[in-house]
Design a protein around this motif. Structure first.
Motif, PDB file in Angstrom:
ATOM      1  N   TYR A  43       0.753  -1.310  -0.024  1.00 60.88           N
ATOM      2  CA  TYR A  43      -0.192  -0.111   0.079  1.00 60.88           C
ATOM      3  C   TYR A  43       0.976   1.232   0.080  1.00 60.88           C
ATOM      4  N   LEU A  46       2.576   2.011  -3.263  1.00 59.65           N
ATOM      5  CA  LEU A  46       1.471   2.355  -4.258  1.00 59.65           C
ATOM      6  C   LEU A  46       1.222   3.689  -4.057  1.00 59.65           C
ATOM      7  N   LYS A  47       1.053   4.119  -2.775  1.00 57.97           N
ATOM      8  CA  LYS A  47       1.135   5.490  -2.538  1.00 57.97           C
ATOM      9  C   LYS A  47       1.872   6.484  -2.866  1.00 57.97           C
ATOM     10  N   ASN A  48       3.009   5.994  -2.497  1.00 53.66           N
ATOM     11  CA  ASN A  48       4.241   6.956  -2.900  1.00 53.66           C
ATOM     12  C   ASN A  48       4.500   6.900  -4.364  1.00 53.66           C
ATOM     13  N   PHE A  49       3.946   5.823  -5.079  1.00 56.86           N
ATOM     14  CA  PHE A  49       4.143   5.957  -6.748  1.00 56.86           C
ATOM     15  C   PHE A  49       2.997   6.809  -7.193  1.00 56.86           C
ATOM     16  N   GLU A  50       2.029   6.978  -6.619  1.00 57.30           N
ATOM     17  CA  GLU A  50       0.944   7.773  -7.098  1.00 57.30           C
ATOM     18  C   GLU A  50       1.339   9.262  -6.864  1.00 57.30           C
ATOM     19  N   MET A  51       2.110   9.284  -5.437  1.00 56.64           N
ATOM     20  CA  MET A  51       2.542  10.724  -5.300  1.00 56.64           C
ATOM     21  C   MET A  51       3.913  11.220  -6.113  1.00 56.64           C
ATOM     22  N   GLY A  52       4.328  10.370  -7.124  1.00 58.13           N
ATOM     23  CA  GLY A  52       5.292  10.727  -7.848  1.00 58.13           C
ATOM     24  C   GLY A  52       6.775  10.205  -7.211  1.00 58.13           C
TER      25      GLY A  52
END
Length: 65
Positions: A43, A46-52
């Motif tokens: 999770y 994925l959250k870090n990926f979403e934030m770039g």
């Protein structure tokens, strides 16, 4: 991805947690997907990926992005 019914997830919560620590688990209700349970590490990734904030995995060209 493993799939459990809501009933299986409810009565086998410990198993659900164990499975989700290894890979995401889809939970279905009346045969339809309703949620995905995953490890907190996945999770966060994925959250870090979403934030770039993409991790330092090499791209297809072999360079770090």
């Amino acid at each position: 991805m493993k799939v459990l019914s809501a009933k299986e997830a409810k009565y086998g919560f410990g198993r659900l947690v164990d499975l989700a620590r290894a890979e995401p688990v889809m939970v279905t209700k009346h045969g339809r997907p309703v949620v995905v349970v995953m490890a907190v590490e996945e999770y966060e990734r994925l959250k870090n990926f979403e934030m770039g904030m993409v991790d330092a995995r090499p791209s297809e060209s072999g360079r770090k992005e």
